[in-house]
Design a protein around this motif. Structure first.
Motif, PDB file in Angstrom:
ATOM      1  N   TRP A 162       0.816  -1.203   0.000  1.00  0.00           N
ATOM      2  CA  TRP A 162       0.000   0.000   0.000  1.00  0.00           C
ATOM      3  C   TRP A 162       0.856   1.264   0.000  1.00  0.00           C
ATOM      4  O   TRP A 162       0.527   2.259  -0.669  1.00  0.00           O
ATOM      5  CB  TRP A 162      -0.946   0.001   1.196  1.00  0.00           C
ATOM      6  CG  TRP A 162      -2.167  -0.849   0.999  1.00  0.00           C
ATOM      7  CD1 TRP A 162      -2.455  -2.036   1.590  1.00  0.00           C
ATOM      8  CD2 TRP A 162      -3.264  -0.564   0.105  1.00  0.00           C
ATOM      9  NE1 TRP A 162      -3.668  -2.530   1.140  1.00  0.00           N
ATOM     10  CE2 TRP A 162      -4.188  -1.646   0.229  1.00  0.00           C
ATOM     11  CE3 TRP A 162      -3.555   0.469  -0.764  1.00  0.00           C
ATOM     12  CZ2 TRP A 162      -5.370  -1.702  -0.497  1.00  0.00           C
ATOM     13  CZ3 TRP A 162      -4.743   0.403  -1.494  1.00  0.00           C
ATOM     14  CH2 TRP A 162      -5.627  -0.658  -1.357  1.00  0.00           C
ATOM     15  N   LEU A 163       1.956   1.251   0.744  1.00  0.00           N
ATOM     16  CA  LEU A 163       2.856   2.408   0.755  1.00  0.00           C
ATOM     17  C   LEU A 163       3.475   2.624  -0.613  1.00  0.00           C
ATOM     18  O   LEU A 163       3.585   3.763  -1.089  1.00  0.00           O
ATOM     19  CB  LEU A 163       3.949   2.207   1.807  1.00  0.00           C
ATOM     20  CG  LEU A 163       3.536   2.372   3.272  1.00  0.00           C
ATOM     21  CD1 LEU A 163       4.700   2.030   4.197  1.00  0.00           C
ATOM     22  CD2 LEU A 163       3.074   3.804   3.543  1.00  0.00           C
ATOM     23  N   HIS A 164       3.890   1.520  -1.247  1.00  0.00           N
ATOM     24  CA  HIS A 164       4.473   1.639  -2.589  1.00  0.00           C
ATOM     25  C   HIS A 164       3.434   2.144  -3.582  1.00  0.00           C
ATOM     26  O   HIS A 164       3.746   2.984  -4.444  1.00  0.00           O
ATOM     27  CB  HIS A 164       5.012   0.273  -3.027  1.00  0.00           C
ATOM     28  CG  HIS A 164       5.679   0.293  -4.365  1.00  0.00           C
ATOM     29  ND1 HIS A 164       6.929   0.857  -4.566  1.00  0.00           N
ATOM     30  CD2 HIS A 164       5.275  -0.173  -5.582  1.00  0.00           C
ATOM     31  CE1 HIS A 164       7.257   0.740  -5.831  1.00  0.00           C
ATOM     32  NE2 HIS A 164       6.272   0.115  -6.476  1.00  0.00           N
ATOM     33  N   PHE A 165       2.210   1.655  -3.459  1.00  0.00           N
ATOM     34  CA  PHE A 165       1.132   2.098  -4.348  1.00  0.00           C
ATOM     35  C   PHE A 165       0.839   3.580  -4.148  1.00  0.00           C
ATOM     36  O   PHE A 165       0.680   4.348  -5.110  1.00  0.00           O
ATOM     37  CB  PHE A 165      -0.120   1.268  -4.072  1.00  0.00           C
ATOM     38  CG  PHE A 165      -1.310   1.643  -4.911  1.00  0.00           C
ATOM     39  CD1 PHE A 165      -1.363   1.324  -6.254  1.00  0.00           C
ATOM     40  CD2 PHE A 165      -2.372   2.335  -4.353  1.00  0.00           C
ATOM     41  CE1 PHE A 165      -2.464   1.677  -7.032  1.00  0.00           C
ATOM     42  CE2 PHE A 165      -3.474   2.690  -5.119  1.00  0.00           C
ATOM     43  CZ  PHE A 165      -3.524   2.356  -6.468  1.00  0.00           C
ATOM     44  N   ALA A 166       0.805   4.012  -2.888  1.00  0.00           N
ATOM     45  CA  ALA A 166       0.517   5.417  -2.585  1.00  0.00           C
ATOM     46  C   ALA A 166       1.638   6.331  -3.067  1.00  0.00           C
ATOM     47  O   ALA A 166       1.385   7.405  -3.635  1.00  0.00           O
ATOM     48  CB  ALA A 166       0.303   5.591  -1.086  1.00  0.00           C
ATOM     49  N   SER A 167       2.884   5.901  -2.862  1.00  0.00           N
ATOM     50  CA  SER A 167       4.008   6.749  -3.278  1.00  0.00           C
ATOM     51  C   SER A 167       4.113   6.841  -4.795  1.00  0.00           C
ATOM     52  O   SER A 167       4.534   7.868  -5.330  1.00  0.00           O
ATOM     53  CB  SER A 167       5.313   6.191  -2.704  1.00  0.00           C
ATOM     54  OG  SER A 167       5.562   4.883  -3.179  1.00  0.00           O
ATOM     55  N   SER A 168       3.719   5.773  -5.513  1.00  0.00           N
ATOM     56  CA  SER A 168       3.770   5.813  -6.975  1.00  0.00           C
ATOM     57  C   SER A 168       2.707   6.732  -7.561  1.00  0.00           C
ATOM     58  O   SER A 168       2.883   7.284  -8.657  1.00  0.00           O
ATOM     59  CB  SER A 168       3.602   4.400  -7.540  1.00  0.00           C
ATOM     60  OG  SER A 168       2.338   3.867  -7.186  1.00  0.00           O
ATOM     61  N   ILE A 169       1.593   6.904  -6.837  1.00  0.00           N
ATOM     62  CA  ILE A 169       0.513   7.767  -7.330  1.00  0.00           C
ATOM     63  C   ILE A 169       0.684   9.207  -6.850  1.00  0.00           C
ATOM     64  O   ILE A 169       0.634  10.155  -7.636  1.00  0.00           O
ATOM     65  CB  ILE A 169      -0.858   7.219  -6.868  1.00  0.00           C
ATOM     66  CG1 ILE A 169      -1.136   5.872  -7.532  1.00  0.00           C
ATOM     67  CG2 ILE A 169      -1.976   8.202  -7.210  1.00  0.00           C
ATOM     68  CD1 ILE A 169      -2.452   5.246  -7.126  1.00  0.00           C
ATOM     69  N   PHE A 170       0.889   9.365  -5.542  1.00  0.00           N
ATOM     70  CA  PHE A 170       0.941  10.707  -4.954  1.00  0.00           C
ATOM     71  C   PHE A 170       2.356  11.251  -4.771  1.00  0.00           C
ATOM     72  O   PHE A 170       2.533  12.399  -4.397  1.00  0.00           O
ATOM     73  CB  PHE A 170       0.232  10.702  -3.588  1.00  0.00           C
ATOM     74  CG  PHE A 170      -1.183  10.213  -3.645  1.00  0.00           C
ATOM     75  CD1 PHE A 170      -2.185  10.994  -4.201  1.00  0.00           C
ATOM     76  CD2 PHE A 170      -1.517   8.956  -3.162  1.00  0.00           C
ATOM     77  CE1 PHE A 170      -3.492  10.537  -4.260  1.00  0.00           C
ATOM     78  CE2 PHE A 170      -2.811   8.482  -3.209  1.00  0.00           C
ATOM     79  CZ  PHE A 170      -3.814   9.276  -3.763  1.00  0.00           C
ATOM     80  N   GLY A 171       3.333  10.412  -5.053  1.00  0.00           N
ATOM     81  CA  GLY A 171       4.701  10.851  -4.834  1.00  0.00           C
ATOM     82  C   GLY A 171       5.126  10.588  -3.402  1.00  0.00           C
ATOM     83  O   GLY A 171       4.360  10.845  -2.479  1.00  0.00           O
ATOM     84  N   GLY A 172       6.326  10.072  -3.230  1.00  0.00           N
ATOM     85  CA  GLY A 172       6.785   9.714  -1.897  1.00  0.00           C
ATOM     86  C   GLY A 172       7.891  10.624  -1.412  1.00  0.00           C
ATOM     87  O   GLY A 172       8.673  11.148  -2.200  1.00  0.00           O
ATOM     88  N   SER A 173       7.953  10.797  -0.114  1.00  0.00           N
ATOM     89  CA  SER A 173       8.995  11.597   0.496  1.00  0.00           C
ATOM     90  C   SER A 173      10.201  10.719   0.820  1.00  0.00           C
ATOM     91  O   SER A 173      10.132   9.488   0.760  1.00  0.00           O
ATOM     92  CB  SER A 173       8.479  12.255   1.782  1.00  0.00           C
ATOM     93  OG  SER A 173       8.106  11.270   2.728  1.00  0.00           O
ATOM     94  N   THR A 174      11.302  11.363   1.188  1.00  0.00           N
ATOM     95  CA  THR A 174      12.502  10.619   1.575  1.00  0.00           C
ATOM     96  C   THR A 174      12.251   9.803   2.831  1.00  0.00           C
ATOM     97  O   THR A 174      12.723   8.665   2.957  1.00  0.00           O
ATOM     98  CB  THR A 174      13.667  11.596   1.816  1.00  0.00           C
ATOM     99  OG1 THR A 174      13.872  12.380   0.639  1.00  0.00           O
ATOM    100  CG2 THR A 174      14.938  10.850   2.144  1.00  0.00           C
TER     101      THR A 174
END
Length: 250
Positions: A162-174
């Motif tokens: 879910w974190l990977h999915f969210a970061s791929s859509i909304f952009g992830g922080s460091t």
């Protein structure tokens, strides 16, 4: 997270205090299961060699990418759908999946070799030591002692997805990227123990499918290795950038 901390505390205490009781637990493993484990680990070593060949082929011909990832997935699905008695075919499919997996990890390996080859060696040695320690701890522990962690680890994998999915859509922080790395490392280290105990338990119940069991451990090994490699490389890159800034300021 409390369950994870208690698990690793138990691991450290058992590692520091292995006694005759621990050896008695290891003797609970029947000779047939011990021979099965030898076959599993030998097959795992062969799979790791095939994976290294795949990474080397990527360095030579730049073959790693989407196609090799699909090839790895296809080989695994074909392996799992093949009957157990087709031993040679399933071993070949495992080697093919390992080769494709190595080629898929090849771009990362190629980058690390160009940056600092010692990181690659350190990451592999660290993964091998961790795998050996956690597998040994699982073998000498009481049967089924850590199997309850399987549900928690599955939840951890779901969180990572879910974190990977969210970061791929909304952009992830460091910070999220670091959390995924370290939390994923923790999860797959736990899987090394759980999967080892599960393999032992299945073997006691008559499941001697060493190819499938080797595939399970290979997946754990690669997952830990990739994360350790990324963490060590990122730390080395950050350190190099800080040194360059210091030189510029001087």
């Amino acid at each position: 997270m409390e369950s994870f901390s208690s698990f690793f505390q138990a691991q450290s205490s058992s590692a520091s205090g292995w006694s005759s009781e621990s050896l008695k637990n290891f003797r609970q493993i029947s000779p047939a299961v011990q021979n099965h484990l030898k076959q599993v680990y030998f097959t795992l070593c062969c799979a790791l060699v095939a994976s290294a060949v795949g990474a080397y082929l990527h360095i030579l011909w730049n073959i790693g990418g989407l196609l090799t990832t699909l090839g790895c997935m296809g080989s695994i699905i074909w392996l799992l759908s093949s009957p157990v008695y087709e031993e040679q075919k399933r071993v070949g499919l495992l080697m093919a999946a390992s080769l494709f997996e190595g080629a898929s990890v090849g771009p990362l390996v190629d980058f690390v070799i160009k940056f600092d080859p010692s990181i690659l060696v350190s990451a592999f040695v660290g993964t091998a030591v961790a795998f050996g320690c956690f597998s040994a701890a699982a073998a000498v522990a009481r049967r089924r002692e850590y199997l309850y962690l399987g549900g928690l680890l599955s939840s951890g994998v779901s969180i990572l997805l879910w974190l990977h999915f969210a970061s791929s859509i909304f952009g992830g922080s460091t910070a999220m990227f670091k959390f995924e790395l370290y939390f994923g490392l923790l999860v797959f280290l736990g899987y090394m123990v759980v999967d080892t105990q599960e393999i032992i338990e299945k073997a006691h119940l008559g499941d001697m499918d060493y190819v499938k069991h080797a595939l399970t451990l290979f997946t754990d090994f690669v997952a830990v290795f990739v994360r350790i490699l990324i963490i060590m490389t990122k730390n080395a890159v950050d350190k190099s950038e800080k040194e360059k800034k210091k030189r510029r300021n001087c």
